[in-house]
Design a protein around this motif. Structure first.
Motif, PDB file in Angstrom:
ATOM      1  N   MET B   1       7.575  38.508  43.372  1.00  0.00           N
ATOM      2  CA  MET B   1       8.695  37.629  43.778  1.00  0.00           C
ATOM      3  C   MET B   1       8.482  36.252  43.140  1.00  0.00           C
ATOM      4  O   MET B   1       7.392  35.701  43.195  1.00  0.00           O
ATOM      5  CB  MET B   1       8.732  37.482  45.302  1.00  0.00           C
ATOM      6  N   SER B   2       9.504  35.756  42.538  1.00  0.00           N
ATOM      7  CA  SER B   2       9.322  34.475  41.833  1.00  0.00           C
ATOM      8  C   SER B   2       9.186  33.325  42.824  1.00  0.00           C
ATOM      9  O   SER B   2       9.607  33.426  43.974  1.00  0.00           O
ATOM     10  CB  SER B   2      10.512  34.221  40.907  1.00  0.00           C
ATOM     11  N   LYS B   3       8.610  32.247  42.314  1.00  0.00           N
ATOM     12  CA  LYS B   3       8.370  31.102  43.188  1.00  0.00           C
ATOM     13  C   LYS B   3       9.674  30.522  43.712  1.00  0.00           C
ATOM     14  O   LYS B   3       9.773  30.147  44.880  1.00  0.00           O
ATOM     15  CB  LYS B   3       7.596  30.036  42.412  1.00  0.00           C
ATOM     16  N   VAL B   4      10.683  30.466  42.818  1.00  0.00           N
ATOM     17  CA  VAL B   4      11.979  29.908  43.242  1.00  0.00           C
ATOM     18  C   VAL B   4      12.564  30.748  44.372  1.00  0.00           C
ATOM     19  O   VAL B   4      13.062  30.217  45.362  1.00  0.00           O
ATOM     20  CB  VAL B   4      12.957  29.893  42.046  1.00  0.00           C
ATOM     21  N   LYS B   5      12.404  32.041  44.241  1.00  0.00           N
ATOM     22  CA  LYS B   5      12.972  32.937  45.234  1.00  0.00           C
ATOM     23  C   LYS B   5      12.272  32.728  46.590  1.00  0.00           C
ATOM     24  O   LYS B   5      12.924  32.688  47.640  1.00  0.00           O
ATOM     25  CB  LYS B   5      12.785  34.387  44.778  1.00  0.00           C
ATOM     26  N   VAL B   6      10.931  32.576  46.514  1.00  0.00           N
ATOM     27  CA  VAL B   6      10.174  32.347  47.749  1.00  0.00           C
ATOM     28  C   VAL B   6      10.634  31.062  48.415  1.00  0.00           C
ATOM     29  O   VAL B   6      10.920  31.026  49.618  1.00  0.00           O
ATOM     30  CB  VAL B   6       8.656  32.289  47.456  1.00  0.00           C
ATOM     31  N   ALA B   7      10.766  29.996  47.614  1.00  0.00           N
ATOM     32  CA  ALA B   7      11.192  28.704  48.158  1.00  0.00           C
ATOM     33  C   ALA B   7      12.567  28.819  48.805  1.00  0.00           C
ATOM     34  O   ALA B   7      12.804  28.286  49.900  1.00  0.00           O
ATOM     35  CB  ALA B   7      11.203  27.645  47.064  1.00  0.00           C
ATOM     36  N   ASN B   8      13.461  29.543  48.143  1.00  0.00           N
ATOM     37  CA  ASN B   8      14.804  29.705  48.698  1.00  0.00           C
ATOM     38  C   ASN B   8      14.785  30.480  50.007  1.00  0.00           C
ATOM     39  O   ASN B   8      15.509  30.174  50.944  1.00  0.00           O
ATOM     40  CB  ASN B   8      15.694  30.426  47.696  1.00  0.00           C
ATOM     41  N   GLN B   9      13.892  31.474  50.039  1.00  0.00           N
ATOM     42  CA  GLN B   9      13.817  32.288  51.255  1.00  0.00           C
ATOM     43  C   GLN B   9      13.336  31.448  52.438  1.00  0.00           C
ATOM     44  O   GLN B   9      13.829  31.583  53.548  1.00  0.00           O
ATOM     45  CB  GLN B   9      12.868  33.454  51.009  1.00  0.00           C
ATOM     46  N   ILE B  10      12.353  30.581  52.137  1.00  0.00           N
ATOM     47  CA  ILE B  10      11.857  29.694  53.200  1.00  0.00           C
ATOM     48  C   ILE B  10      12.992  28.800  53.694  1.00  0.00           C
ATOM     49  O   ILE B  10      13.210  28.643  54.897  1.00  0.00           O
ATOM     50  CB  ILE B  10      10.688  28.830  52.682  1.00  0.00           C
ATOM     51  N   LYS B  11      13.755  28.274  52.751  1.00  0.00           N
ATOM     52  CA  LYS B  11      14.845  27.372  53.102  1.00  0.00           C
ATOM     53  C   LYS B  11      15.895  28.093  53.952  1.00  0.00           C
ATOM     54  O   LYS B  11      16.407  27.551  54.932  1.00  0.00           O
ATOM     55  CB  LYS B  11      15.488  26.856  51.815  1.00  0.00           C
ATOM     56  N   GLU B  12      16.151  29.336  53.568  1.00  0.00           N
ATOM     57  CA  GLU B  12      17.135  30.142  54.283  1.00  0.00           C
ATOM     58  C   GLU B  12      16.725  30.317  55.750  1.00  0.00           C
ATOM     59  O   GLU B  12      17.527  30.145  56.657  1.00  0.00           O
ATOM     60  CB  GLU B  12      17.200  31.524  53.636  1.00  0.00           C
ATOM     61  N   THR B  13      15.446  30.665  55.924  1.00  0.00           N
ATOM     62  CA  THR B  13      14.945  30.860  57.287  1.00  0.00           C
ATOM     63  C   THR B  13      15.053  29.567  58.087  1.00  0.00           C
ATOM     64  O   THR B  13      15.494  29.566  59.239  1.00  0.00           O
ATOM     65  CB  THR B  13      13.477  31.327  57.249  1.00  0.00           C
ATOM     66  N   ALA B  14      14.659  28.464  57.461  1.00  0.00           N
ATOM     67  CA  ALA B  14      14.737  27.170  58.135  1.00  0.00           C
ATOM     68  C   ALA B  14      16.175  26.879  58.540  1.00  0.00           C
ATOM     69  O   ALA B  14      16.449  26.387  59.639  1.00  0.00           O
ATOM     70  CB  ALA B  14      14.205  26.072  57.222  1.00  0.00           C
ATOM     71  N   ASN B  15      17.108  27.214  57.659  1.00  0.00           N
ATOM     72  CA  ASN B  15      18.516  26.970  57.952  1.00  0.00           C
ATOM     73  C   ASN B  15      19.005  27.785  59.128  1.00  0.00           C
ATOM     74  O   ASN B  15      19.753  27.293  59.974  1.00  0.00           O
ATOM     75  CB  ASN B  15      19.348  27.328  56.714  1.00  0.00           C
ATOM     76  N   SER B  16      18.535  29.037  59.203  1.00  0.00           N
ATOM     77  CA  SER B  16      18.999  29.882  60.305  1.00  0.00           C
ATOM     78  C   SER B  16      18.488  29.333  61.632  1.00  0.00           C
ATOM     79  O   SER B  16      19.182  29.373  62.645  1.00  0.00           O
ATOM     80  CB  SER B  16      18.569  31.331  60.086  1.00  0.00           C
ATOM     81  N   VAL B  17      17.258  28.802  61.585  1.00  0.00           N
ATOM     82  CA  VAL B  17      16.715  28.190  62.809  1.00  0.00           C
ATOM     83  C   VAL B  17      17.567  26.994  63.208  1.00  0.00           C
ATOM     84  O   VAL B  17      17.963  26.827  64.364  1.00  0.00           O
ATOM     85  CB  VAL B  17      15.242  27.762  62.601  1.00  0.00           C
ATOM     86  N   ARG B  18      17.898  26.171  62.226  1.00  0.00           N
ATOM     87  CA  ARG B  18      18.665  24.967  62.512  1.00  0.00           C
ATOM     88  C   ARG B  18      20.047  25.314  63.068  1.00  0.00           C
ATOM     89  O   ARG B  18      20.528  24.707  64.029  1.00  0.00           O
ATOM     90  CB  ARG B  18      18.806  24.140  61.238  1.00  0.00           C
ATOM     91  N   ASN B  19      20.666  26.336  62.460  1.00  0.00           N
ATOM     92  CA  ASN B  19      22.007  26.713  62.917  1.00  0.00           C
ATOM     93  C   ASN B  19      21.998  27.133  64.376  1.00  0.00           C
ATOM     94  O   ASN B  19      22.872  26.768  65.145  1.00  0.00           O
ATOM     95  CB  ASN B  19      22.540  27.860  62.062  1.00  0.00           C
TER      96      ASN B  19
END
Lengths: 571, 362
Positions: B1-19
């Motif tokens: 898994m590329s680094k960019v993809k990992v970073a995006n996945q982390i961001k996605e999870t953080a966003n779902s928590v925030r929502n």
């Protein structure tokens, strides 16, 4: 003996009304004297027994020569430990207890809210103190003063089943006698019965041989109070603070008697006031007839013999409390004895059946107007007045009966606040509103406290010990007849009925206490959780800010929203 | 898994928590359940795979601390990935000391959180920038490893025959390595002692193989290294471990199909074509090896493997081997061959076993 003195304590103040009763009392004295005489005789016989070598044995006639009357005063002089004068420290307490209890009885009898002052001043020598007890009571008639204060066993209530104070085991005259024995000083009394009349001042001694008052001084003086009585006794004593001290006695008296105002001054000049917390005087009590459940077979036979009733039914109905004609008939049927038979003709076997029938028949509890419990409200007032705590609770049990004597148990608890968290709970015991300071471990009330499973009520308790924690446990027994374990009247005897009632009262208090403790723990827990949440929520917001590149305002909003979400889930 | 993809996945999870927080509901994070009960064995894929049981961590009073710590560690991972930085688990533990109340008191706590995050994104922690402290095992024999110079990125050829009495250490990250070899197989050895003996007598030359010392349960890097050799050089892998339940199921099973605890990454960290050379219970009989009685933990482990291990449940020969071992009630170590002769293992045991590869346990 216990009984005698108790009676006396109460009767003195009321004596003016009933000079006639004196004879009765004297008879009592005589009976005691006779008893002592027998004891003395027995002792003599015993002394004689080993002297077998002695050529001459005593004859009945010789013995008769030595047998003579012993004055009750002489008897008490020799046996002062029986009456609470074992040592100088206890003597001081007993003297003051006697004086204060007399004052309270007199005031309550006269419907006056008691204002009692207790002063202890240094005496003429180092180990002597001058005790003054002054009240605002009805006063005492001049003619009665010498008899009340300088004659032992001058009382009226020995035979009556009626609730009274008088726990101390000895009248004020015994205290005066103790003072006279240890210091040689007479007892001094000042009394005034009304505003318009002069105050009488007496100085009295007891002629211990004759048990008669000897008047040292008799004068009329100006005393600037409307009415009241002041007693002054100089005695050999030891003044101490702390446990079982005069101060503790007064403090505990104040708790159980919130209608009383007490003033206290120590020999060091320290002053202390126990203020009145209620203007409600104790309810007047009535004298009652014995309750059938408490009467023993022998007593029943005696009552059958002595009664003036003509039929068995009317005997049962009129000589006992709580037996209606219907119940009397039921008892007779049960015993298979005719209800019309003459009481004095009841044979022993029939009496036995009657006795069993009584105990098999359901009979109402004795009436309660012979008892004057403190009441839950006033127990709370008393506790609140003297103890700073977070929880106060009190329970007055319905009256119960032991050996036919009605009694009522009350219990109170004070928890938390300024009470020491470490150590065991303190137990305050009362009998007819009088604090019991000695022999705690021998008392049925203490037994009940120990046997209550306090662990069920959120307290800690080691096996066989008092519960621990910031707790004061108060137990009061009101009865027409408090069964003390000994003449010293310091501990209540272990009647199962009494132990059970105390336990039930304590359990009710315990349930309330545990509710309070659990609620408080829950609140503390919830407070702790709240703090815990607030500790970590900011970190969630920080992490989200970092990951989502939010600004500070958004972070703060998040903290607020998160707190809302969690607080909501908590409740 | 590329680094960019990992970073995006982390961001996605953080966003779902925030929502979730903004909708005033309790945020949740879901992790795969890490235990043997949540794995199955796929013989075709060749490794233990998650069944898909999830544990959902909802933000409540009880979980608020771990929740905060997980999010802060996620944030840390995102920074590492974005900055192309690495951090050992121990370093992660020390970084947390800046987090005031959310800091970790002991390293096992932070390790657990890192493992959770790893599972959350179904990546290995190396991809998140967290590297293990552990050392990866040693290599000797006919293998040339092509690494990069850490300064200029120039290729570095490392000949594993040239370490004399020493050995080449497997680095903590092996993804960038390339390999060349003329060896015929890989021999993975449990103990450093046996490895030393084989290196000393240049067994790799005699048998034309690559020797690897696993030093107990193989680390992730070691497993990954062996896997890459096996895949890219098409070499068979034989395991030579003690004859006890630990050697069979903790060492060999983990090497072959991965662990139950980190099943989400087993696909990378397993060597499905590994075979079990020995020591087998039958070897104890055949070679008259001195033995020790099985300890209680051994018996427990063996019974547990029979009952719960999906790998064992799939292979009848393994069940028979365990039952045989339990019946014998003994275990034997790989160095026990020294009873006959110090080099008995080189001269007799290994050649004899290698001559009958069909008998290797799966």
């Amino acid at each position: 003996m216990a009984k005698v003195t108790k009676t006396r304590a109460k009767s003195k103040k009321k004596a003016p009304k009933k000079a006639a009763k004196k004879t009765v009392k004297k008879k009592r004295c005589v009976s005691i004297k006779t008893k002592s005489k027998v004891i003395k005789a027995a002792t003599n016989a015993h002394e004689e027994a080993p002297g077998k070598e002695s050529p001459r044995h005593s004859t009945a006639e010789d013995m008769a020569l030595q047998q003579r009357e012993i004055s009750v005063a002489e008897f008490f002089t020799k046996n002062r430990h029986l009456l609470g004068f074992d040592n100088p420290r206890k003597a001081l307490l007993t003297t003051i207890k006697e004086g204060v209890d007399n004052s309270l009885d007199a005031c309550e009898e006269a419907g006056i809210l008691p204002d009692v002052k207790v002063f202890i001043a240094p005496g003429t020598e180092e180990d002597r103190f001058r005790v003054t007890i002054e009240d605002n009571g009805p006063g005492i008639l001049k003619t009665q003063i010498p008899m009340i204060f300088a004659k032992l066993l001058y009382g009226s209530k020995f035979h009556r089943l009626k609730m009274s104070r008088g726990q101390q085991g000895i009248g004020i005259s015994a205290a005066g006698m103790y003072g006279q024995l240890t210091t040689g000083k007479p007892i001094s009394i000042t009394s005034k019965t009304s505003q318009n009349k002069p105050a009488h001042h007496y100085e009295l001694e007891i002629d211990t041989k004759k048990n008669e008052p000897r008047i040292i001084l008799d004068e009329t003086i100006d005393w600037p109070v409307s009415r009241g009585t002041k007693v002054e006794i100089e005695l050999e004593a030891k003044f101490q603070k702390g446990r079982q001290s005069v101060q503790e006695y007064l403090e505990q008296t104040a708790i159980a008697n919130p209608h009383v105002s007490l003033e206290f001054a120590t020999p060091d000049g320290e002053k202390q006031v126990f203020k009145r917390a209620s203007k409600q005087l104790p309810v007047h009590t009535r004298e009652i007839k014995p309750h059938p459940y408490g009467v023993e077979l022998g007593v029943l036979i005696k009552m059958l013999h002595d009664t003036q009733a003509r039929t068995l039914q009317s005997f049962l109905h009129s000589d006992f409390s709580r037996i209606s004609s219907r119940v009397a008939r039921m008892i007779c049927e049960q015993a298979k004895v005719s209800e019309r038979s003459r009481p004095s003709r009841i044979a022993r076997q029939e009496a036995d059946n009657l006795y069993k029938a009584i105990n098999q028949t359901k009979i109402m509890n004795p009436q309660t107007d012979c008892l004057s419990p403190i009441g839950e409200e006033l127990i709370l007032a008393g506790l609140k007045k003297q103890i700073e705590a977070d929880l106060y609770t009190a329970v007055t049990r319905p009256p119960s009966v032991y050996r036919g004597n009605p009694f009522q148990i009350e219990a109170g608890l004070a928890y938390g606040g300024s009470l020491p968290v470490e150590g065991l709970a303190r137990v305050l015991r009362y009998a007819n509103r009088v604090p019991l300071l000695y022999q705690q471990s021998a008392c049925a009330m203490t037994r009940s406290v120990l046997n209550t499973a306090w662990r069920n009520y959120a307290l800690q308790q080691s096996a066989g010990a008092l519960p621990s924690g910031p707790l004061i446990i108060m137990v009061h027994m009101a009865s027409v007849w408090v069964p003390f374990t000994s003449e010293s009247k310091e501990a209540v005897a272990h009647y199962p009925e009494i132990i059970k009632e105390v336990r039930l009262a304590l359990q009710e208090c315990g349930r309330r206490l545990s509710l309070f403790i659990r609620r408080r723990r829950k609140a503390a827990e919830s407070e702790r959780k709240k703090a815990y949440i607030e500790q970590y929520i900011p970190h969630i917001a920080i992490a989200l800010r970092e990951m989502l590149e939010l600004n500070e305002r958004q972070e703060h909003t998040m903290v607020r929203q998160l707190t809302d979400v969690l607080q909501r889930s908590r409740s | 898994m590329s680094k960019v993809k990992v970073a995006n996945q982390i961001k996605e999870t953080a966003n779902s928590v925030r929502n979730k927080i903004q909708r005033k509901s309790k945020p949740t994070l879901s992790f795969p359940l890490r235990s043997l009960s949540n794995v199955t064995y796929h013989p075709k894929k060749g490794f233990l795979e998650l069944k898909g049981k999830k544990k959902i961590r909802t933000l409540t009073v009880a979980t608020v601390k771990t929740f905060a710590q997980t999010l802060r560690m996620m944030s840390q991972a995102k920074t590492l990935v974005e900055d192309d930085e690495i951090m050992t688990k121990r370093e992660a533990y020390y970084v947390s000391k800046n987090w005031d109340d959310a800091r970790f008191d002991e390293q096992p706590e932070s390790d657990t959180v890192i493992d959770d995050i790893e599972g959350l994104f179904e990546v290995n922690r190396e991809q998140l920038g967290f590297i293990p402290e552990e050392k990866g095992g040693e290599i000797a024999g006919k293998l040339i490893v092509i690494d990069r110079d850490s300064d200029g990125g120039k290729p570095l050829r490392i000949d594993c025959t040239k370490f004399g009495s020493g050995a080449y250490s497997i680095p903590s990250s092996v993804e960038h390595l390339k390999f060349e070899t003329k060896a015929k197989f890989v021999l993975a050895i449990e103990t450093a002692g046996m490895f030393q003996r084989l290196v000393k007598h240049n067994y790799w030359r005699k048998a034309n193989c690559i020797l690897i010392s696993m030093g107990g349960v193989p680390t992730r890097a070691c497993r990954r290294f062996i896997r890459r050799i096996a895949d890219e050089l098409k070499l068979p892998v034989y395991a030579f471990v003690d004859c006890d339940p630990y050697g069979m199921f903790n060492i060999y099973r983990t090497l072959k199909v991965g662990s139950g605890n980190a099943a989400h990454i087993n696909r990378y960290f397993c060597v499905p074509n590994a075979r079990f050379l020995g020591v087998t219970p039958q070897d104890i009989v055949n070679y008259k090896l001195p033995t020790h009685p099985l300890k209680d933990v051994d018996i427990k482990r063996a019974k547990d493997a029979l009952k719960n291990d999906p790998f064992v449940q799939h292979y009848k020969p393994w069940q028979d081997a365990i039952k045989q071992l339990l019946d014998m009630g003994v275990r034997a170590e790989q160095q026990a061959f020294a009873v006959h002769n110090l080099n008995y293992v080189i001269e007799h045991y290994l050649p004899e076993k290698l001559a009958a590869r069909k008998t290797f346990l799966p």
